[in-house]
Design an enzyme around this catalytic site. Structure first.
Site, PDB file in Angstrom:
ATOM      1  CG  ASN A  48     -26.698 -20.961  23.516  1.00 49.74           C
ATOM      2  OD1 ASN A  48     -25.810 -21.932  22.530  1.00 49.74           O
ATOM      3  ND2 ASN A  48     -26.374 -20.033  23.169  1.00 49.74           N
ATOM      4  CB  ALA A  85     -20.898 -18.945  17.928  1.00 49.20           C
ATOM      5  CG  ASP A  90     -30.495 -13.227  19.369  1.00 49.73           C
ATOM      6  OD1 ASP A  90     -29.773 -13.159  18.360  1.00 49.73           O
ATOM      7  OD2 ASP A  90     -31.492 -13.914  19.219  1.00 49.73           O
ATOM      8  CE  LYS A 108     -24.863 -17.707  45.293  1.00 45.77           C
ATOM      9  NZ  LYS A 108     -25.160 -18.251  46.138  1.00 45.77           N
ATOM     10  N   PRO A 152     -25.516  -7.292  19.493  1.00 41.52           N
ATOM     11  CG  PRO A 152     -22.918  -6.722  19.621  1.00 41.52           C
ATOM     12  CD  PRO A 152     -24.215  -6.736  20.694  1.00 41.52           C
ATOM     13  CG  ASP A 153     -27.419 -10.026  13.703  1.00 43.65           C
ATOM     14  OD1 ASP A 153     -26.025 -10.271  13.291  1.00 43.65           O
ATOM     15  OD2 ASP A 153     -28.143 -10.225  13.541  1.00 43.65           O
ATOM     16  CB  ILE A 154     -21.087 -10.767  15.627  1.00 49.09           C
ATOM     17  CG1 ILE A 154     -21.062 -10.605  17.540  1.00 49.09           C
ATOM     18  CG2 ILE A 154     -19.605 -10.841  15.068  1.00 49.09           C
ATOM     19  CD1 ILE A 154     -21.208 -11.311  18.098  1.00 49.09           C
ATOM     20  CE  LYS A 195     -32.166 -16.560  11.845  1.00 49.99           C
ATOM     21  NZ  LYS A 195     -31.994 -17.591  12.516  1.00 49.99           N
TER      22      LYS A 195
HETATM   23  N1  CTP Z   1     -24.881 -14.392  14.968  1.00 51.36           N
HETATM   24  C1  CTP Z   1     -24.854 -12.848  15.590  1.00 51.36           C
HETATM   25  N2  CTP Z   1     -24.270 -12.111  16.110  1.00 51.36           N
HETATM   26  C2  CTP Z   1     -25.570 -12.438  16.926  1.00 51.36           C
HETATM   27  C3  CTP Z   1     -26.984 -13.049  16.599  1.00 51.36           C
HETATM   28  C4  CTP Z   1     -26.650 -14.077  15.466  1.00 51.36           C
HETATM   29  O1  CTP Z   1     -23.258 -13.005  14.991  1.00 51.36           O
HETATM   30  N3  CTP Z   1     -26.036 -11.309  17.708  1.00 51.36           N
HETATM   31  C5  CTP Z   1     -24.698 -15.108  14.121  1.00 51.36           C
HETATM   32  C6  CTP Z   1     -25.181 -16.787  14.253  1.00 51.36           C
HETATM   33  O2  CTP Z   1     -23.405 -16.470  14.478  1.00 51.36           O
HETATM   34  C7  CTP Z   1     -25.602 -17.449  13.128  1.00 51.36           C
HETATM   35  C8  CTP Z   1     -26.202 -16.387  12.656  1.00 51.36           C
HETATM   36  O3  CTP Z   1     -26.295 -15.228  12.655  1.00 51.36           O
HETATM   37  O4  CTP Z   1     -24.346 -17.646  12.493  1.00 51.36           O
HETATM   38  C9  CTP Z   1     -27.958 -16.600  12.690  1.00 51.36           C
HETATM   39  O5  CTP Z   1     -27.896 -16.666  14.387  1.00 51.36           O
HETATM   40  P1  CTP Z   1     -29.301 -17.572  14.377  1.00 51.36           P
HETATM   41  O6  CTP Z   1     -29.504 -17.689  16.298  1.00 51.36           O
HETATM   42  O7  CTP Z   1     -29.810 -18.789  14.238  1.00 51.36           O
HETATM   43  O8  CTP Z   1     -30.761 -16.355  14.047  1.00 51.36           O
HETATM   44  P2  CTP Z   1     -30.771 -14.716  15.076  1.00 51.36           P
HETATM   45  O9  CTP Z   1     -30.656 -13.955  13.791  1.00 51.36           O
HETATM   46  O10 CTP Z   1     -30.719 -14.873  16.126  1.00 51.36           O
HETATM   47  O11 CTP Z   1     -31.704 -14.890  14.723  1.00 51.36           O
HETATM   48  P3  CTP Z   1     -33.199 -15.880  15.522  1.00 51.36           P
HETATM   49  O12 CTP Z   1     -32.639 -15.842  16.668  1.00 51.36           O
HETATM   50  O13 CTP Z   1     -34.687 -14.150  15.456  1.00 51.36           O
HETATM   51  O14 CTP Z   1     -33.817 -16.883  14.741  1.00 51.36           O
END
Ligand code: CTP
Length: 401
Positions: free
Chosen positions: A202, A267, A271, A281, A301-303, A337
């Site tokens: 990204n 960071a 997702d 490759k 995972p959502d850290i 959020k």
């Molecule tokens: N984050 C995380 N782990 C993930 C996705 C996001 O820890 N898998 C954290 C990011 O570091 C940031 C916060 O969650 O501090 C929000 O990230 P963002 O990309 O804005 O949101 P998402 O949770 O990914 O939701 P969306 O993409 O649907 O807006």
């Protein structure tokens, strides 16, 4: 401030100005040859003090009005900028045959050197060894940076920019504000491997997280920076752990979590990741002519949410700050959020703006609290956002005590 004879001495007046602006009292000494690169008069005007370059005035051995012992005793920190290869060698040997070397030998103050020289001189075993010995004696260094050198060569050897040296000075002098805190920062984007040569990445540059890490270190915190994809240099005094994918970032963050009293998750975490990254490759010839390639993506995972849950469950007194990258309905999306993630503060960026969010030096943010309170900040540099953010963190930490 000790100035030795390198072309980078032309940046010293700017460094002196930055230090004076930050409220430091500065006195300069120069090697005799440094006066060819920068005028003592400029430094005298900027500091309001004589800038000496001679150990003895006149023909007789009569101490000049600049007494190197008095100067050495006066300083809380001695900064050598630029530090030439010759000066580093002389420092290592303990020479004292000019005003600069005599002052640096006589001082009990800590020493911060900003080397600047041709890349071959920098890489020479003599210079490497001199620096190693000096660092072993507790001398701090800042830079040098890589890039185009005044001598026409490319490579490492360019003196750090004045702002960077000023930040290293602040760090060396030690601010007390966050002393005792351990701040865990994540920065940059993750890379999710598709095969051995390709990845889903990204646009995050890491600048916001690096600015937070630098500011926390400047305030005296221990800082652990978990860095994804970025080309930025490690800020002075920061412990850095480089990671690739979101899963690697999660492992590094969970390992560092128990010590952390503050977490700032700047960071940009992917997702989703490819379900089964290929071990070689992917070749077009293995696909039927004209067929599309389908990648199956599975959720990461959502850290941040996990950190918040673990912190709640353990009852740890820890402040957790998340970031939100939003492209529309910024505040409403950020309020949803923060409720979903459970952090103590959410910094919402409008990434649809060209002067905020990804890959620029400025940011336009809203601070969103769990109770729905929203504070809008003007367009600021990422450094200034970091300052504001850590001021809010300090208030939240005070609330814990
Ligand atoms: N984050 C995380 N782990 C993930 C996705 C996001 O820890 N898998 C954290 C990011 O570091 C940031 C916060 O969650 O501090 C929000 O990230 P963002 O990309 O804005 O949101 P998402 O949770 O990914 O939701 P969306 O993409 O649907 O807006």
């Amino acid at each position: 401030m000790a100035v030795s004879a390198g072309i980078a001495a032309y940046k010293v007046p700017e460094l002196v100005r930055a230090l004076v602006r930050e409220g430091h009292a500065v006195r300069c000494v120069l090697t005799p040859n440094a006066t060819r690169f920068v005028s003592p008069l400029v430094l005298e005007t900027l500091t309001g003090h004589p800038a000496g370059h001679q150990l003895f005035a006149g023909q007789a051995a009569v101490p000049s009005e600049i007494d190197h012992i008095a100067l050495a005793d006066w300083a809380d920190l001695c900064v050598v900028a630029p530090a030439t290869a010759d000066l580093l060698a002389r420092l290592r040997a303990g020479m004292a045959d000019d005003l600069v070397s005599a002052t640096l030998l006589a001082t009990r103050a800590p020493l911060l050197v900003a080397p600047a020289m041709n890349v071959n001189m920098w890489e020479h075993p003599a210079t490497r060894e001199n620096l190693e010995v000096l660092v072993g004696r507790g001398v701090r260094t800042v830079g040098p940076e890589s890039g185009e050198l005044a001598c026409g060569w490319e490579g490492q050897g360019r003196m750090s920019e004045p702002a960077e040296i000023a930040a290293a000075v602040a760090l060396a002098l030690g601010s007390e504000a966050m002393r005792g805190e351990t701040v865990l920062v994540t920065a940059g984007g993750t890379r999710e491997p598709i095969d051995t040569v390709r990845a889903i990445a990204n646009r995050s540059s890491g600048r916001m997280g690096f600015a937070v890490a630098a500011e926390a270190a400047r305030r005296g915190a221990r800082v652990v920076l978990v860095a994804g994809s970025t080309s930025l240099p490690t800020p002075p005094g920061v412990e850095r752990i480089d990671v690739g994918s979101a899963l690697e970032m999660r492992d590094a963050v969970l390992a560092a979590l128990p010590d952390a009293t503050v977490v700032v998750k700047a960071a940009a975490v992917a997702d989703f990741r490819p379900a089964s990254p290929q071990e070689h490759k992917i070749k077009k010839e293995t696909l039927p002519e004209g067929e599309s390639l389908h990648l199956e993506l599975v959720p990461n995972p959502d850290i941040l949410a996990e950190l918040c849950r673990l912190t709640r469950e353990s009852g740890a007194q820890r402040v957790i700050v998340g970031f939100a990258a939003e492209s529309h309905d910024v505040v409403a999306a950020a309020c949803r959020k923060i409720a979903r993630k459970g952090c103590d503060l959410l910094v919402a960026n409008d990434v649809s703006r060209s002067d905020a969010g990804f890959d620029v030096d400025t940011n336009a943010v809203h601070f969103v609290s769990p109770d729905g309170e929203v504070e809008e900040l003007p367009l600021l540099s990422k450094q200034e956002v970091a300052v504001q953010l850590l001021d809010r963190v300090a208030k939240l930490r005070d609330g814990h005590r």
